[in-house]
Design a protein around this motif. Structure first.
Motif, short mmCIF file in Angstrom:
data_model
loop_
_atom_site.label_atom_id
_atom_site.label_comp_id
_atom_site.label_asym_id
_atom_site.label_seq_id
_atom_site.Cartn_x
_atom_site.Cartn_y
_atom_site.Cartn_z
N ALA A 40 8.36 41.61 -4.90
CA ALA A 40 7.19 41.69 -5.90
C ALA A 40 7.54 40.37 -7.03
O ALA A 40 6.64 40.21 -7.70
CB ALA A 40 7.12 43.19 -6.60
N GLY A 41 8.76 40.11 -7.23
CA GLY A 41 9.05 39.20 -8.30
C GLY A 41 8.83 37.81 -7.98
O GLY A 41 9.02 36.98 -8.84
N TYR A 42 8.26 37.50 -6.66
CA TYR A 42 8.20 36.15 -6.37
C TYR A 42 6.56 35.74 -6.11
O TYR A 42 5.89 36.76 -6.00
CB TYR A 42 8.84 35.96 -4.76
CG TYR A 42 10.15 35.96 -4.83
CD1 TYR A 42 10.84 34.51 -4.91
CD2 TYR A 42 11.07 37.02 -4.42
CE1 TYR A 42 12.33 34.55 -4.91
CE2 TYR A 42 12.11 37.04 -4.33
CZ TYR A 42 13.07 35.84 -4.42
OH TYR A 42 14.35 35.73 -4.56
N SER A 43 6.27 34.70 -6.35
CA SER A 43 4.99 34.19 -6.58
C SER A 43 4.39 34.20 -5.06
O SER A 43 5.33 34.08 -3.90
CB SER A 43 4.83 32.83 -7.06
OG SER A 43 5.25 31.88 -6.17
N PRO A 44 3.17 33.96 -4.76
CA PRO A 44 2.53 34.03 -3.43
C PRO A 44 3.21 32.80 -2.60
O PRO A 44 3.49 32.77 -1.47
CB PRO A 44 1.15 33.73 -3.55
CG PRO A 44 0.89 34.46 -4.79
CD PRO A 44 2.06 34.32 -5.55
N ASP A 45 3.35 31.49 -3.65
CA ASP A 45 3.90 30.56 -2.72
C ASP A 45 5.25 30.61 -2.29
O ASP A 45 5.69 30.16 -1.43
CB ASP A 45 3.56 29.21 -3.83
CG ASP A 45 2.42 28.67 -3.94
OD1 ASP A 45 1.54 29.03 -3.05
OD2 ASP A 45 1.94 28.05 -4.83
N GLN A 46 6.20 31.24 -3.35
CA GLN A 46 7.36 31.49 -2.75
C GLN A 46 7.87 32.57 -1.51
O GLN A 46 8.58 32.40 -0.97
CB GLN A 46 8.11 32.12 -4.22
CG GLN A 46 8.44 31.23 -5.18
CD GLN A 46 9.00 31.75 -6.52
OE1 GLN A 46 8.46 32.82 -6.81
NE2 GLN A 46 10.08 31.07 -7.24
N LEU A 47 6.80 33.33 -1.61
CA LEU A 47 6.71 34.46 -0.54
C LEU A 47 6.48 33.67 0.73
O LEU A 47 7.07 33.88 1.70
CB LEU A 47 5.84 35.43 -0.64
CG LEU A 47 6.36 36.54 -1.78
CD1 LEU A 47 4.91 37.57 -2.00
CD2 LEU A 47 7.64 37.25 -1.35
N MET A 76 15.04 36.99 -12.34
CA MET A 76 15.43 36.33 -11.15
C MET A 76 16.86 35.70 -11.50
O MET A 76 17.27 35.40 -12.59
CB MET A 76 14.66 35.29 -10.67
CG MET A 76 13.49 35.71 -9.97
SD MET A 76 13.27 34.69 -8.55
CE MET A 76 11.74 33.98 -8.91
N SER A 77 17.71 35.55 -10.35
CA SER A 77 19.26 35.26 -10.46
C SER A 77 19.30 34.00 -10.72
O SER A 77 18.16 33.06 -10.68
CB SER A 77 20.00 35.51 -9.29
OG SER A 77 19.45 35.02 -8.23
N THR A 78 20.14 33.12 -10.88
CA THR A 78 20.29 31.76 -11.03
C THR A 78 20.62 31.06 -10.02
O THR A 78 21.05 31.81 -9.01
CB THR A 78 21.74 31.20 -11.79
OG1 THR A 78 22.83 31.84 -11.21
CG2 THR A 78 21.62 31.78 -13.40
N PRO A 79 19.87 29.74 -9.58
CA PRO A 79 20.04 28.79 -8.69
C PRO A 79 21.50 28.80 -8.14
O PRO A 79 22.45 28.67 -8.79
CB PRO A 79 19.39 27.84 -8.51
CG PRO A 79 18.81 27.92 -9.97
CD PRO A 79 19.45 28.97 -10.71
N VAL A 80 21.67 28.89 -6.70
CA VAL A 80 23.18 28.65 -6.15
C VAL A 80 23.16 27.50 -5.47
O VAL A 80 22.17 26.91 -4.90
CB VAL A 80 23.20 29.59 -4.80
CG1 VAL A 80 24.43 29.69 -4.24
CG2 VAL A 80 22.94 31.25 -5.45
N SER A 81 24.40 26.66 -5.80
CA SER A 81 24.44 25.22 -5.09
C SER A 81 24.39 25.52 -3.58
O SER A 81 24.74 26.56 -2.93
CB SER A 81 25.89 24.74 -5.67
OG SER A 81 26.72 25.42 -5.01
N ARG A 82 24.31 24.29 -3.02
CA ARG A 82 24.44 24.35 -1.40
C ARG A 82 25.47 24.79 -1.06
O ARG A 82 25.57 25.70 -0.12
CB ARG A 82 24.09 23.01 -0.85
CG ARG A 82 22.54 22.60 -1.08
CD ARG A 82 22.07 21.28 -0.37
NE ARG A 82 20.92 21.00 -0.74
CZ ARG A 82 20.11 20.78 0.09
NH1 ARG A 82 20.36 20.72 1.46
NH2 ARG A 82 18.68 20.49 -0.30
N ALA A 83 26.69 24.38 -1.51
CA ALA A 83 27.95 24.98 -1.18
C ALA A 83 28.30 26.45 -1.19
O ALA A 83 28.95 26.97 -0.35
CB ALA A 83 29.09 24.28 -1.72
N GLY A 84 27.57 27.03 -2.19
CA GLY A 84 27.83 28.36 -2.38
C GLY A 84 26.58 29.17 -1.65
O GLY A 84 26.88 30.19 -1.53
#
Length: 149
Positions: free
Chosen positions: A119-126, A1-9
């Motif tokens: 498919a790379g996300y968990s059921p909760d994330q989906l 997975m990619s890195t988190p993005v700030s709210r501004a970005g």
């Protein structure tokens, strides 16, 4: 997975996402020898089912003349047909005809890629993602309706 993005970005990331979706929609339409509005209308019909030309015009934001020409193009391409309204034979209903093979062929690669990403996300994330998509679709629909009135 990619890195988190700030709210501004996040705003820029989201705008890039929307632009990519629109770009893919236009490219898909061209590959099927349709206009972008034609593909949009076909999607509306496939999601919502058969409707009157007036309802389709309202949902696409087109007036009567352009809606008639849109339906003519989709009918000529074999994507829709006009049928009498069973409740009022003076009215016509526009209904999608099956699943367009050319369109399925064109969008399958993107659908597969998106499927791989999901498919790379968990059921909760989906659950969160799909909740967002449902709520965002409603928000955009309401905003569009406000702009039209």
């Amino acid at each position: 997975m990619s890195t988190p993005v700030s709210r501004a970005g996040g705003s820029e990331v989201y705008r890039r996402y929307l632009s990519a979706v629109m770009f893919h929609g236009h490219a898909s339409a061209r590959a099927c020898e349709l206009g972008a509005t034609d593909l949009y209308a076909l999607n509306i019909l496939q999601l919502a089912g058969a409707m009157t030309p007036g309802e389709l015009g309202t949902r696409t934001g087109l007036t009567t003349g352009p809606t008639t020409r849109l339906i003519d193009r989709l009918e000529q391409a074999g994507y829709v047909r006009r049928v009498p309204d069973p409740g009022d034979r003076r009215k016509v209903i526009v209904e999608p005809v099956g699943r367009p093979a050319a369109l399925d062929r064109v969008v399958t690669p993107a659908r597969q890629r998106i499927g791989e990403i999901l498919a790379g996300y968990s059921p909760d994330q989906l659950d969160i993602l799909f909740d967002y998509f449902a709520r965002a679709a409603e928000a955009y629909q309401e905003a569009a309706e406000q702009l039209r009135s």
